[in-house]
Structure formats: C-alpha cells, structure tokens
Write an enzyme that holds these catalytic residues in place. Structure first.
Site, PDB file in Angstrom:
ATOM      1  N   GLY A  44      24.499 -22.191  -4.450  1.00  0.00           N
ATOM      2  CA  GLY A  44      23.975 -21.495  -5.634  1.00  0.00           C
ATOM      3  C   GLY A  44      24.835 -21.620  -6.887  1.00  0.00           C
ATOM      4  O   GLY A  44      24.915 -20.611  -7.890  1.00  0.00           O
ATOM      5  N   GLY A  48      23.881 -18.889 -13.123  1.00  0.00           N
ATOM      6  CA  GLY A  48      24.211 -17.567 -12.864  1.00  0.00           C
ATOM      7  C   GLY A  48      25.594 -17.103 -12.490  1.00  0.00           C
ATOM      8  O   GLY A  48      26.465 -17.831 -12.988  1.00  0.00           O
ATOM      9  N   SER A 172      25.599 -10.267  -2.206  1.00  0.00           N
ATOM     10  CA  SER A 172      24.208  -9.558  -1.738  1.00  0.00           C
ATOM     11  C   SER A 172      24.024  -9.044  -3.056  1.00  0.00           C
ATOM     12  O   SER A 172      23.742  -9.686  -3.956  1.00  0.00           O
ATOM     13  CB  SER A 172      24.861  -8.492  -0.841  1.00  0.00           C
ATOM     14  OG  SER A 172      23.728  -7.527  -0.389  1.00  0.00           O
ATOM     15  N   TYR A 186      12.848  -8.525  -0.356  1.00  0.00           N
ATOM     16  CA  TYR A 186      14.400  -8.879  -0.789  1.00  0.00           C
ATOM     17  C   TYR A 186      15.468  -7.854  -0.485  1.00  0.00           C
ATOM     18  O   TYR A 186      16.395  -8.399   0.094  1.00  0.00           O
ATOM     19  CB  TYR A 186      14.224  -8.765  -2.466  1.00  0.00           C
ATOM     20  CG  TYR A 186      15.514  -9.079  -3.257  1.00  0.00           C
ATOM     21  CD1 TYR A 186      15.914 -10.512  -3.108  1.00  0.00           C
ATOM     22  CD2 TYR A 186      16.364  -8.084  -3.622  1.00  0.00           C
ATOM     23  CE1 TYR A 186      17.320 -10.818  -3.768  1.00  0.00           C
ATOM     24  CE2 TYR A 186      17.356  -8.439  -4.448  1.00  0.00           C
ATOM     25  CZ  TYR A 186      17.696  -9.775  -4.289  1.00  0.00           C
ATOM     26  OH  TYR A 186      18.997 -10.148  -5.069  1.00  0.00           O
ATOM     27  N   LYS A 190      18.789  -8.880   2.060  1.00  0.00           N
ATOM     28  CA  LYS A 190      20.091  -8.612   1.444  1.00  0.00           C
ATOM     29  C   LYS A 190      20.725  -7.701   2.528  1.00  0.00           C
ATOM     30  O   LYS A 190      21.912  -7.474   2.683  1.00  0.00           O
ATOM     31  CB  LYS A 190      20.016  -8.218   0.025  1.00  0.00           C
ATOM     32  CG  LYS A 190      19.609  -9.273  -1.004  1.00  0.00           C
ATOM     33  CD  LYS A 190      20.990 -10.156  -0.962  1.00  0.00           C
ATOM     34  CE  LYS A 190      20.427 -11.255  -2.115  1.00  0.00           C
ATOM     35  NZ  LYS A 190      21.381 -12.396  -2.143  1.00  0.00           N
TER      36      LYS A 190
END
Length: 331
Positions: A44, A48, A172, A186, A190
């Site tokens: 990822g 971000g 997380s 979600y 997490k």
C-alpha cells in the site's frame, strides 16, 4: 503528620517495587531497529500513509520497495520520491489477495529487513446495508492480505544472518481498538490484526524479528477524503471525538515507533488511552509504560465508559431525530 509520611513512603516503596518487578518480566525487550542501508518493503506504498512512510525510509538511507495494485499510482509514487530525494525506489504491482503474486514480488525484491504491511480498504456502511461482497473485500484485503504478505516474506526474513534485528509492522486503525457505528466489517478486519500481531510476535521473536502494531486515527489521505463522502453521518459524528491528523505527522510517529521496536504505536492522547483500554495480552517492552497500564488501567476503563456513554447518547438522539423526520414525511 507521621501517618501521612508513612503512607507517602509506602506509596513510593510500592511504585519502586512494582518497577523492579516489571523490569524483569516485560517481554519482549524493546530494541532499536536500524534503517540505514537496510531493505524496507511497504505494501500500500503508492499513496497516503504508505507513501509518506516510503519517503521517510528513503530519507533515512534505506533501500525501499513499494507494492500496490495500480501501476499508474506506483509510477507517480516513484516519481514523487525521486523528485524529493533523488533516490529511485523499486515498485511492484500485485494484489495482496493473490498469494502467488505477492510471493513473486517479494522474492524479486530480495531479503527484507523491515516489512510494513500497510494496505487497507474501507467501505463505510451499516452491516444491514452492506453486501456480502463488500464485507469479503475488506476482510480479504485488510486481514487475509496481511497474512499473505507476512507468510511470503517470513522465510527470507528468518534466514537473515548478521543483519541485526528485523521488523514486521501492521497498520491497523483506531477502529481496530474500538468498534464504531458504520465500521462493522472494517473494524472486524482491523481487530483481527491484533490477534495476528500478538501470536506472530511469539513465533518470530527467537529469530530477532520484532512486531509492531500501528493504530493511526483518521488521517487526511486521498482514501480518507473518499471515505468522508460515503460513510454514514453518524459514523462521522462519533469518529469526530478522536479528531484527525496530517499524513506526514502520522507517518513520522509510526516510523519512529517502528525504529524503537515498540509493539503498540499510537498517534495521539486518545489513541494512547484506547491502547491501554484494549491492551489485554499485548506484549509491552517498556516497563514505564507497563507501570502506566498497571496503575491507571482502571481509571482509563472509566474514561472508556464515559466515551461509550457519549456515543450511545449520540446514537439515541440521532435515531430519534431520524424517526421524527420519517414520520413527518409520512404525515
């Protein structure tokens, strides 16, 4: 006066005794994770928090590899890092849900010293309104994808010799510390990282690998901007009690926590309170933080009950208002 002095002396002796005990029993011990000249692999990593972490790792002299699905975003990320630092990073396009693709990318990247498992997706809806496909998508990317990445990287990480302590970090969320309205699937994805991290730390500590669990709050990433547009109104109201942070601020705190070999890393005071309230059987390498958990755990539980009271009052008022609006439209 003598009684007050005796009580004070007893309190001091109690604290000192507790510190001595904790200094012997806290495990695993915190270590410094070197970054310079080491291989940092970030999933990822094209945008971000992941991209901000990549910038930090490069600026501290690491060899950096980033993995994401979009080749276009990877190219943009590579350019932004090169423009900012003059350093070229390696990029790999793969879907973390595909173990074979992830394993191939990790093998091509070479032995990893610091693995940051950062990928994440969010679809904010009440469970009743969420499709089974949406639930599966979040679980597959956020949780199963993390298993895939770690499993693929572990053999080479364990085989490292003479390269110093290694690190596996999982990003997380504060929604992985406390369930929030509209975050049903979600939060589940997490919260699962907590159990993964705790068990994994026991499995890899003898190989000199330290696990870190990162709990960022709402962060002003491109994904968060989209999330704000789509998530339920009530979710935004409740989440506002924690506040949001800038991406670079979060990345700095997280990266510093990784380098310090901490198991739990939070980004602000509310996150710190949540970490103590939800600590359970989490490892703790600092006997000072262990002392804080032991001494103030009860008070922080009280604070968490106050937060819960506020949230449920908010839900009650919001629900009553909505019912009135529906009834007025039907009248």
């Amino acid at each position: 006066m003598a009684a007050i002095f005796s009580l004070f002396l007893f309190f001091i002796l109690f604290i000192v005794s507790l510190l001595i005990i904790l200094s012997f029993i806290v495990r695993p011990r915190s270590v410094t994770i070197p970054i310079k000249f080491r291989h940092v692999f970030i999933t990822g990593g094209s945008s971000g928090i992941g991209l901000a972490l990549a910038h930090r790792a490069v600026s501290e002299g690491a060899k950096v590899s980033i993995l994401a699905r979009s080749t276009e975003k990877l190219a943009e990320a590579k350019r932004s890092i090169q423009l900012a630092t003059g350093v070229e990073v390696a990029t790999f396009s793969a879907d973390v849900r595909d173990y074979d693709a992830v394993s191939k990318a990790i093998d091509e990247s070479g032995p990893i010293d610091v693995l940051i498992v950062n990928q994440g997706v969010f679809i904010g809806k009440e469970l009743e309104k969420q499709s089974p496909e949406e639930v599966k998508f979040m679980i597959d990317v956020n949780l199963t994808g993390s298993f895939n990445v770690i499993k693929a990287a572990l053999p080479a990480m364990k085989a490292r010799e003479g390269r110093g302590p290694a690190s596996i970090s999982l990003v997380s969320s504060q929604a992985g510390q406390a369930g929030i309205y509209g975050y049903t699937a979600y939060s589940a994805s997490k919260f699962g990282l907590q159990g993964l991290a705790q068990a994994l730390q026991q499995e890899v500590i003898s190989d000199g690998i330290h696990v870190t669990l990162l709990f960022p709050p709402d962060t002003d990433t491109p994904g968060f901007e989209q999330e704000l547009k789509k998530r339920p109104e009530l979710t935004s109201i409740i989440a506002a009690s924690s506040g949001s942070m800038k991406t670079n601020e979060v990345a700095k705190i997280c990266f510093d926590g990784i380098k310090a070999g901490k198991f739990t890393v939070t980004c602000h005071f509310i996150g710190f309170l949540l970490s103590i309230a939800s600590t359970g059987m989490s490892p703790q390498g600092s006997f000072w933080l262990a002392l804080t958990e032991v001494m103030f755990g009860g008070l922080i539980r009280l604070a968490s009950l106050v937060f819960q009271w506020q949230w449920y009052k908010t839900i009650e008022k919001w629900s009553q208002r909505n019912k009135k609006e529906v009834n007025s439209k039907l009248a």
